[in-house]
Each structure stands twice: as C-alpha cells, then as structure tokens.
Scaffold this motif. Structure first.
Motif, PDB file in Angstrom:
ATOM      1  N   ILE A  59      12.686  46.445  19.915  1.00  0.00           N
ATOM      2  CA  ILE A  59      13.398  45.212  20.274  1.00  0.00           C
ATOM      3  C   ILE A  59      14.404  45.359  21.411  1.00  0.00           C
ATOM      4  O   ILE A  59      15.040  44.390  21.791  1.00  0.00           O
ATOM      5  N   ARG A  60      14.575  46.563  21.953  1.00  0.00           N
ATOM      6  CA  ARG A  60      15.555  46.742  23.045  1.00  0.00           C
ATOM      7  C   ARG A  60      14.894  46.720  24.413  1.00  0.00           C
ATOM      8  O   ARG A  60      15.563  46.932  25.416  1.00  0.00           O
ATOM      9  N   GLU A  61      13.580  46.509  24.445  1.00  0.00           N
ATOM     10  CA  GLU A  61      12.883  46.466  25.734  1.00  0.00           C
ATOM     11  C   GLU A  61      13.434  45.301  26.561  1.00  0.00           C
ATOM     12  O   GLU A  61      13.847  44.271  26.002  1.00  0.00           O
ATOM     13  N   HIS A  62      13.380  45.482  27.874  1.00  0.00           N
ATOM     14  CA  HIS A  62      13.965  44.488  28.773  1.00  0.00           C
ATOM     15  C   HIS A  62      13.368  43.078  28.577  1.00  0.00           C
ATOM     16  O   HIS A  62      14.084  42.085  28.508  1.00  0.00           O
ATOM     17  N   ASN A  63      12.029  43.011  28.437  1.00  0.00           N
ATOM     18  CA  ASN A  63      11.392  41.691  28.313  1.00  0.00           C
ATOM     19  C   ASN A  63      11.767  40.998  26.995  1.00  0.00           C
ATOM     20  O   ASN A  63      11.741  39.768  26.892  1.00  0.00           O
ATOM     21  N   ILE A  64      12.168  41.779  26.001  1.00  0.00           N
ATOM     22  CA  ILE A  64      12.537  41.183  24.710  1.00  0.00           C
ATOM     23  C   ILE A  64      13.906  40.479  24.799  1.00  0.00           C
ATOM     24  O   ILE A  64      14.155  39.500  24.096  1.00  0.00           O
TER      25      ILE A  64
END
Ligand code: DC
Length: 218
Positions: free
Chosen positions: A87-92
């Motif tokens: 959940i820490r990915e940029h797109n999220i």
C-alpha cells in the motif's frame, strides 16, 4: 477512554508524530490512511476503477476489511489477504486519495475507526478524524506545513527507500492531493473548530510531539 486525533494534509508529519505520541503515552496508534490505501489497492487488484463509484460500492459491500495489530505493527486485511506490504507504492497514494472521495467508502472506513477507538485508547491520524470520525475526541490537533516543506520531506523519504522520483513531481502530487482531499463533498480535510493548529514548517517531529504531549498531560 483517551482518543487523540491528528488531522492534516499529506506530508505534514502526522504519522511520525502520532506514532511518537502513542509510544510515549503507551497507547495504540491507528494509521487511518492505511485503510484507504488498502481498499484502493484491493480495488485495483480486483480490476475496479477507483473513480467508478458504483463498482467501488459493489466491491465495498462484499469485501471484509480488518485491521490487526501484530507485534506492534498495524496490518490491514482485505478478504483475509494482508495487503499491508503493497500500500505504500506511489500509484496507491493517488488511488487512495481518489477512492476516499466516495461517501460510502468514508462511512464504512470511519465505522472501523470508531469501533477501534471505542474499545481502546488510541491516537488516530487522518483527514477527518476530528471533524467526522470522532467529533467528541478528547484532544484534537491539526498539523500542517507549507507544501514545499512537505514535498521535501516526502521526497527524502522516497529517496531513502531507493525510489526513482523527482522533487518537482512529488510537489505536484502533494498539491493535487491537497486539492482532492480538501475539496471532496463529503467529510473533506478540514480543521475542526476545536482542534489546535500546529504549523510544523520549522519544527521537527519531536518538537511537535512534545507540544501535543504538553496539552495531553495537562
Ligand atoms: O495519510 P495517507 O497519505 O496514507 O493517506 C492516503 C490518502 O487517503 C489521502 O490522500 C486521503 C485519504 N485519506 C482520507 O481521505 N482520510 C483519512 N482519514 C486518511 C486518508
């Protein structure tokens, strides 16, 4: 029961401060953004467009969302799957901001937060914790900082994690999320009238946590 809310825009340092305050008074920290991120990730994984309110609502109706604290770490489960690592990915970040505008999503995720806050002492960081989720919280704070400083902090964090990002893009994203979060129709990002405003532009997270603890410890 002690409920402390810390609201504010992205990158204001809420999670660092909230974690520190929770640790120093020995109560639980609830990262509410993780709930929005988890459900955004789960939607994308299920092929649901986060901007499609009907599709999101259908998924929300069927999904089981659970928050657990395991070994002092918060984990979010969607239909039994621990989605926390993703959940820490940029797109999220952007998807979470988009999905959070739907009233049904806010109502459901707020119920989860209220249930936890009703059962134990907790520090929550979010956008509407003091205005909508827990309007009767004992202590409310609104933490902000100028967008350039918030972007600089986020940029350093991402760089430390080895991400390939540009400062200008991070600043643009922060401004876009500020706009989205403050302008949604239902429970937007807003300072509660009874929340204390703290501007952390020239302050460390430690200094902000000290100020909060001074109020809480009377
Ligand atoms: O705090 P964060 O960056 O993890 O939050 C990600 C997004 O989720 C944020 O842009 C807006 C949304 N959010 C929200 O609407 N309400 C909350 N209480 C927490 C997060």
């Amino acid at each position: 029961m002690i409920n402390i809310t810390i609201d504010g825009p992205s990158g204001a340092g809420k999670s660092t401060v909230a974690k520190s305050v929770a640790k120093r008074i020995g109560i639980m920290y609830l990262d509410t953004g993780a709930l929005y991120r988890a459900f955004a990730y789960f939607s994308i994984k299920n092929g649901v467009d986060v901007n499609d309110e009907n599709a999101v609502e259908m998924l929300l109706g069927a999904a089981r969302i659970d928050v657990k604290h395991i070994g002092g770490e918060q984990r979010v489960f969607c239909d039994g799957l621990d989605v926390t690592p993703y959940i820490r990915e940029h797109n999220i970040s952007k998807a979470a901001s988009d999905i959070s505008k739907h009233q049904s999503v806010r109502v459901r995720l707020s119920e989860i937060q209220r249930k936890i806050a009703g059962e134990r002492d907790v520090v929550l960081d979010g956008r509407d914790a003091g205005t909508f989720v827990l309007p009767n919280a004992n202590y409310k704070f609104y933490l902000t900082a100028n967008p350039e400083v918030r972007a600089r902090r986020r940029y350093s964090e991402l760089k430390e994690k080895g991400a390939d990002v540009e400062y200008a893009k991070v600043l643009e994203d922060i401004k876009l999320r500020d706009y989205n979060d403050s302008n949604r129709a239902f429970a937007p990002l807003k300072q509660a009238p009874d929340a204390r405003l703290i501007d952390s532009t020239d302050m460390s997270a430690q200094e902000v946590a000290d100020i909060i603890l001074q109020y809480v410890n009377g």
